[in-house]
Design a protein around this motif. Structure first.
Motif, short mmCIF file in Angstrom:
data_model
loop_
_atom_site.label_atom_id
_atom_site.label_comp_id
_atom_site.label_asym_id
_atom_site.label_seq_id
_atom_site.Cartn_x
_atom_site.Cartn_y
_atom_site.Cartn_z
N ASN A 122 0.65 -1.28 -0.08
CA ASN A 122 0.08 0.13 -0.02
C ASN A 122 1.00 1.37 -0.10
O ASN A 122 0.56 2.25 -0.95
N THR A 154 9.06 0.88 5.98
CA THR A 154 7.54 1.07 6.10
C THR A 154 7.12 1.33 7.46
O THR A 154 5.85 1.65 7.84
N SER A 164 -3.78 -6.09 8.56
CA SER A 164 -3.93 -7.23 7.44
C SER A 164 -3.22 -8.46 7.82
O SER A 164 -3.25 -9.41 7.41
N THR A 222 -12.66 -2.53 4.58
CA THR A 222 -13.20 -1.14 4.30
C THR A 222 -12.24 -0.23 3.58
O THR A 222 -10.91 -0.56 3.56
N HIS A 248 -4.75 -2.08 15.96
CA HIS A 248 -3.52 -3.08 16.32
C HIS A 248 -2.14 -2.38 16.27
O HIS A 248 -1.20 -2.93 16.44
N TRP A 276 1.77 0.75 11.33
CA TRP A 276 2.18 1.99 11.43
C TRP A 276 1.20 2.73 10.21
O TRP A 276 1.25 4.02 10.67
N ASN A 277 0.94 2.23 9.43
CA ASN A 277 0.04 2.61 8.41
C ASN A 277 -1.39 3.25 9.04
O ASN A 277 -1.73 4.43 8.85
N SER A 278 -1.87 2.24 9.74
CA SER A 278 -3.12 2.60 10.59
C SER A 278 -2.84 3.73 11.42
O SER A 278 -3.55 4.68 11.46
N GLU A 337 -2.43 7.19 9.59
CA GLU A 337 -3.67 7.41 8.80
C GLU A 337 -4.76 7.95 9.84
O GLU A 337 -5.49 8.85 9.58
N ASP A 378 6.53 -4.31 15.20
CA ASP A 378 6.70 -2.73 15.55
C ASP A 378 5.55 -2.27 16.32
O ASP A 378 5.53 -1.11 16.92
N GLN A 379 4.61 -2.85 16.23
CA GLN A 379 3.43 -2.51 16.80
C GLN A 379 3.30 -2.19 18.52
O GLN A 379 2.65 -1.25 18.90
C1 UDX Z 1 2.27 -4.28 9.34
C2 UDX Z 1 3.15 -3.48 10.30
O1 UDX Z 1 2.38 -3.71 11.62
C3 UDX Z 1 3.34 -2.32 10.10
O2 UDX Z 1 3.82 -1.32 10.94
C4 UDX Z 1 4.21 -2.30 8.95
O3 UDX Z 1 4.68 -1.06 8.36
C5 UDX Z 1 3.73 -3.15 7.59
O4 UDX Z 1 3.29 -4.34 8.22
P1 UDX Z 1 -0.43 -4.31 8.90
O5 UDX Z 1 -1.01 -5.27 9.82
O6 UDX Z 1 -0.82 -4.49 7.36
O7 UDX Z 1 1.11 -3.96 8.89
O8 UDX Z 1 -0.91 -2.89 9.26
P2 UDX Z 1 -0.89 -1.41 8.97
O9 UDX Z 1 0.38 -1.04 8.76
O10 UDX Z 1 -1.93 -0.71 9.65
O11 UDX Z 1 -1.45 -1.32 7.32
C6 UDX Z 1 -2.67 -1.96 6.97
C7 UDX Z 1 -3.41 -0.93 5.76
O12 UDX Z 1 -4.33 -1.47 5.46
C8 UDX Z 1 -3.42 0.43 6.05
O13 UDX Z 1 -2.91 1.30 4.97
C9 UDX Z 1 -5.08 0.43 6.07
O14 UDX Z 1 -5.68 1.58 5.59
C10 UDX Z 1 -5.58 -0.79 5.23
N1 UDX Z 1 -6.65 -1.33 5.58
C11 UDX Z 1 -7.08 -1.94 6.89
C12 UDX Z 1 -7.78 -0.83 4.61
O15 UDX Z 1 -7.66 -0.44 3.68
N2 UDX Z 1 -9.09 -1.54 4.90
C13 UDX Z 1 -9.26 -2.18 6.13
O16 UDX Z 1 -10.42 -2.75 6.38
C14 UDX Z 1 -8.24 -2.40 7.02
#
Ligand code: UDX
Length: 476
Positions: free
Chosen positions: A23, A145, A297, A356, A373, A376-378, A381, A397-398
């Motif tokens: 992403n 990331t 994810s 979503t 959770h 880092w992206n969440s 955001e 990292d969480q």
């Molecule tokens: C993991 C790590 O925890 C993260 O810090 C690292 O940088 C990447 O791997 P993940 O579990 O995927 O990441 O979480 P996150 O980094 O928050 O990324 C999830 C992405 O999926 C976010 O961009 C979020 O917007 C997106 N998402 C999640 C959706 O678009 N819809 C959803 O329903 C859930």
């Protein structure tokens, strides 16, 4: 796929094939393309298939004639479920034995590499190259990331081991403060370290040693690119710069992309099918009344944890929008039935979907808080949307991110290592009602700083321009 014909700089991006990595690196690819850099985006056959099925990447990137996708095998059959939580070791093994040689062959092929300006490799893929490899004729940049706080924590682990602060000596030792991480004095406890640091013999633990070595290796590349911003993590970034001075902090990247695009777009890079009905449901809820619940994810949980969250959410009396991915429940894959005692509360106040459009959801005025959770992206955001958080970190990292959310940035509460219905209900009410004003105040302040950083005159905006200039200089 035909090779592009222009002579502008050509960059190869290679993210780890997981949602959180793809992403953000696709957003980065879009930003590079907008700056007239030719991008080849390398991804596995499986994630390319998921992306083209569930997102708008093909029409979106067709606007850039010199952008191209290229695929590589991850060594597993296409039908393999690739659930990181269950298959991590198998996947790592396959990346090393199959993807690594294929990647090296690709870089060795004169047809591909003759016009390459630089390689931008996901930090978790730094083991695909060996530092003394001299066949890579172009500079390699590392893209991280995850945030600076977790990166610096992992880079500090060798010192913690040397000083005898690790291993952690059991459950009673979890609240011990680790004093010797510069920039994190009186902050970091044993329980805030990434899960793999709970190893009883750190010097001989293969996972801990592997992860530490990939992080250390990634500081030896020509540059480090990080999805964070100076006003959020400046002091920690200064510490990382002692190991890797050529560091570009250019985040939050999704917000920088919005600044640079002249038209309104959503940039969906999903590996799962998005259910947009949640936006209609949100449209019928009062402002600030909904707690959005998503564990990213990769997280999986057992039935006990799922039930504790469910009871806690219903008992909180607040409305909730909950992402239940098809593979969220350990060992299950399919519909989860509503328990009879929760049926009424769920129907009255809850809405559940498989995936979503998260950035949009977080910015929706009905959403008043985020149970996350702490990926880092969440986290970024949520920061940009100005929404307070309740953190239930799953791993990696969480665990560090959630400590910073609660104890450094004052953006919410850290549920770490707890999972019971009373705590869930109490924290939801603390964030949504009792301490709402305090958290919303800090969230609004930090959201403003995030927006300033990605606008002209801001640090991330300037750092991104500097990165583009430096890539252009390399191609001259
Ligand atoms: C993991 C790590 O925890 C993260 O810090 C690292 O940088 C990447 O791997 P993940 O579990 O995927 O990441 O979480 P996150 O980094 O928050 O990324 C999830 C992405 O999926 C976010 O961009 C979020 O917007 C997106 N998402 C999640 C959706 O678009 N819809 C959803 O329903 C859930």
């Amino acid at each position: 796929m035909e090779e592009p014909q222009t002579t502008s700089p050509h960059v190869l991006l290679f993210p780890v094939p997981a949602q959180g990595h793809i992403n953000v690196m696709l957003k980065f690819a879009e930003l590079l393309s907008l700056s007239s850099i030719r991008v080849t985006f390398l991804t596995t056959e499986h994630s390319y298939r998921q992306l083209t099925l569930h997102s708008d990447v093909l029409p979106r990137f067709s606007l850039f004639p010199s952008f191209q996708f290229r695929t590589i095998s991850d060594g597993l059959p296409l039908s393999h479920p690739r659930i990181f939580a269950h298959h991590l070791t198998e996947m790592l093994h396959s990346f090393v034995s199959v993807t690594k040689p294929l990647f090296r062959d690709m870089l060795l092929s004169p047809h591909f590499s003759s016009d390459l300006t630089c390689l931008i490799l996901d930090g978790f893929f730094s083991y695909l190259l060996d530092i003394d490899d001299d066949f890579v004729k172009v500079p390699t940049f590392c893209f991280r990331t995850s945030g600076a706080c977790s990166t610096w924590t992992i880079l500090s682990i060798p010192n913690l081991i040397k000083q005898g602060q690790l291993p952690i000596k059991g459950e009673d030792d979890m609240d011990r403060i680790l004093d010797n991480v510069p920039g994190m004095e009186n902050l970091l406890r044993c329980r805030d370290l990434p899960g793999f640091c709970r190893a009883t013999d750190p010097n001989n633990d293969p996972i801990l040693q592997f992860i530490m070595s990939t992080f250390i290796r990634s500081t030896k590349f020509s540059a480090l690119i990080m999805n964070t911003f100076e006003d959020l993590e400046g002091p920690i970034l200064s510490n990382i710069r002692t190991l890797c001075p050529n560091l570009y902090s250019i985040g939050p990247l999704h917000a920088l992309l919005k600044t640079k695009l002249t038209h309104e777009t959503e940039s969906l890079n999903n590996l799962w099918e998005v259910d947009r009905s949640c936006l209609t449901w949100l449209g019928n809820q009062a402002a600030g009344s909904v707690i959005y619940v998503s564990f990213g994810s990769i997280t999986v949980m057992g039935n006990r944890e799922l039930m504790e969250f469910w009871h806690g959410l219903v008992n909180s009396g607040r409305s909730f929008l909950w992402v239940i991915r098809p593979d969220l429940l350990k060992g299950e894959n399919g519909e989860i039935e509503i328990p009879a005692e929760l049926e009424e509360g769920t129907k009255q106040r809850g809405y559940m979907v498989g995936w979503t459009p998260q950035e949009k959801v977080l910015c929706h005025e009905a959403v008043g808080g985020f149970l996350t959770h702490s990926g880092w992206n969440s986290t970024l955001e949520s920061i940009v949307a100005g929404k307070p958080m309740i953190c239930w970190p799953y791993g990696f990292d969480q665990l560090v991110n959630s400590r910073f959310v609660s104890n450094v940035w004052n953006l919410g509460l850290d549920m770490k290592d707890l999972c019971d219905r009373e705590t869930v209900a109490k924290m939801v009410n603390d964030v949504m009602v009792n301490r709402k004003e305090e958290f919303v105040r800090s969230a609004t302040e930090i959201a403003n700083l995030a927006r300033q950083s990605v606008n002209p005159g801001g640090s991330s905006y300037a750092n991104f321009d500097r990165l583009i200039e430096d890539i252009k200089i390399l191609s001259r």
